[in-house]
Motif scaffolding. Structure first.
Motif, short mmCIF file in Angstrom:
data_model
loop_
_atom_site.label_atom_id
_atom_site.label_comp_id
_atom_site.label_asym_id
_atom_site.label_seq_id
_atom_site.Cartn_x
_atom_site.Cartn_y
_atom_site.Cartn_z
N LYS A 139 58.14 11.12 70.62
CA LYS A 139 59.26 11.90 71.06
C LYS A 139 59.13 12.17 72.24
CE LYS A 139 58.33 16.45 69.49
NZ LYS A 139 59.03 17.70 68.78
N ILE A 140 60.16 12.17 73.24
CA ILE A 140 60.32 12.45 74.59
C ILE A 140 61.11 13.78 74.79
CG2 ILE A 140 61.09 12.14 76.90
CD1 ILE A 140 60.91 8.94 76.12
N THR A 141 60.16 14.70 75.48
CA THR A 141 60.96 16.08 75.74
C THR A 141 60.88 16.28 77.15
OG1 THR A 141 59.96 17.07 73.64
CG2 THR A 141 60.35 18.51 75.18
N VAL A 142 62.24 16.58 77.61
CA VAL A 142 62.23 16.83 79.06
C VAL A 142 62.64 18.38 79.13
CG1 VAL A 142 63.63 16.18 80.96
CG2 VAL A 142 63.26 14.61 79.12
N THR A 143 61.79 19.18 80.07
CA THR A 143 62.01 20.49 80.34
C THR A 143 63.12 20.86 81.21
OG1 THR A 143 60.50 20.61 82.14
CG2 THR A 143 59.48 20.67 79.96
N PRO A 144 63.79 21.91 81.00
CA PRO A 144 65.07 22.23 81.70
C PRO A 144 64.65 21.94 83.55
CG PRO A 144 64.87 23.70 80.20
CD PRO A 144 63.62 22.90 79.94
N GLU A 145 63.62 22.36 83.74
CA GLU A 145 63.29 22.17 85.27
C GLU A 145 63.24 20.72 85.59
OE1 GLU A 145 61.81 26.03 83.50
OE2 GLU A 145 61.39 23.92 82.97
N ALA A 146 62.63 19.91 84.79
CA ALA A 146 62.63 18.37 84.97
C ALA A 146 63.91 17.62 84.82
CB ALA A 146 61.42 17.83 83.97
N LEU A 147 64.67 18.32 84.07
CA LEU A 147 66.03 17.61 83.88
C LEU A 147 66.74 18.22 85.10
CD1 LEU A 147 68.54 16.32 82.38
CD2 LEU A 147 68.78 18.50 81.15
N ALA A 148 66.79 19.13 86.01
CA ALA A 148 67.30 19.67 87.04
C ALA A 148 66.82 18.65 88.08
CB ALA A 148 67.05 21.15 87.49
N TRP A 149 65.49 18.36 88.06
CA TRP A 149 65.12 17.48 89.23
C TRP A 149 66.02 16.18 89.11
CZ3 TRP A 149 62.81 12.79 89.38
CH2 TRP A 149 62.21 12.17 90.62
N PHE A 150 65.89 15.57 87.77
CA PHE A 150 66.53 14.23 87.47
C PHE A 150 67.92 14.15 88.06
CE2 PHE A 150 62.68 13.46 84.79
CZ PHE A 150 62.33 12.21 85.60
N GLN A 151 68.64 15.39 87.63
CA GLN A 151 70.15 15.43 87.95
C GLN A 151 70.30 15.64 89.66
OE1 GLN A 151 70.51 19.05 85.40
NE2 GLN A 151 72.31 17.89 84.18
N ALA A 152 69.34 16.05 90.21
CA ALA A 152 69.55 16.12 91.55
C ALA A 152 69.00 15.07 92.30
CB ALA A 152 68.59 17.31 92.14
N GLU A 153 67.99 14.31 92.06
CA GLU A 153 67.25 13.41 92.64
C GLU A 153 67.50 11.85 92.16
OE1 GLU A 153 65.71 14.09 95.40
OE2 GLU A 153 65.96 15.93 95.23
N VAL A 154 68.09 11.75 90.91
CA VAL A 154 67.91 10.31 90.54
C VAL A 154 69.35 9.94 89.93
CG1 VAL A 154 67.10 8.85 88.70
CG2 VAL A 154 65.72 10.47 89.59
N GLU A 155 69.66 8.71 90.70
CA GLU A 155 71.16 8.22 90.09
C GLU A 155 71.14 7.36 88.94
OE1 GLU A 155 74.91 5.90 91.87
OE2 GLU A 155 73.93 7.28 93.19
N VAL A 156 71.48 7.55 87.92
CA VAL A 156 71.73 6.91 86.65
C VAL A 156 72.78 6.15 86.30
CG1 VAL A 156 70.63 6.45 84.24
CG2 VAL A 156 69.61 8.14 85.58
N PRO A 157 73.13 4.76 86.71
CA PRO A 157 74.10 4.09 86.31
C PRO A 157 74.68 4.21 84.80
CG PRO A 157 72.85 2.87 87.85
CD PRO A 157 72.07 3.81 86.97
N THR A 158 75.64 4.12 84.37
CA THR A 158 76.29 4.08 83.22
C THR A 158 75.63 2.90 82.54
OG1 THR A 158 78.76 4.84 83.83
CG2 THR A 158 78.49 3.74 81.80
N GLY A 159 75.20 3.03 81.37
CA GLY A 159 74.74 2.05 80.43
C GLY A 159 73.14 1.95 80.79
N GLN A 160 72.50 2.59 81.62
CA GLN A 160 71.18 2.65 81.95
C GLN A 160 70.67 4.05 81.89
OE1 GLN A 160 70.79 1.01 86.03
NE2 GLN A 160 70.14 -1.04 85.11
#
Length: 105
Positions: A2-23
């Motif tokens: 399983k993959i667990t993403v901590t809230p702090e890491a999730l915040a980083w991904f939301q701010a730094e990484v653009e994930v196109p629809t379907g990816q």
């Protein structure tokens, strides 16, 4: 696995990484580096389209996954994606996969 993403890491991904629809954010084993359970390999990350995922998790609308081709790298472990406050980037931690240990794998 399983993959667990901590809230702090999730915040980083939301701010730094653009994930196109379907990816999603794909984690994989790459040559060079070291993890707590691999010598000579480290965790890579890329934006990709899932084809044959062995695990998927969705957090705040972002898909995180690993592909069947990388089963060798993650086998027997769960991946925790945390945040390194010093480096200001994700860090990866492996924990033993309790389900596989119970099955004797």
């Amino acid at each position: 696995m399983k993959i667990t993403v901590t809230p702090e890491a999730l915040a980083w991904f939301q701010a730094e990484v653009e994930v196109p629809t379907g990816q999603g954010v794909r984690f994989f084993g790459k040559v060079y580096g070291k993890t707590q359970v691999h010598d000579g390999f480290s965790v890579g990350m890329t934006i990709d389209t899932p084809e044959k995922p062995i695990v998927e998790t969705k957090e705040a609308g972002i898909l995180f996954f690993a592909e069947e081709a990388d089963d060798w790298f993650f086998k027997g472990y769960d991946l925790v994606v945390a945040y390194d406050e010093t480096l200001k980037e994700p860090k990866y931690e492996f924990t033993e996969n309790g389900e596989e240990r119970e099955k004797g794998l």
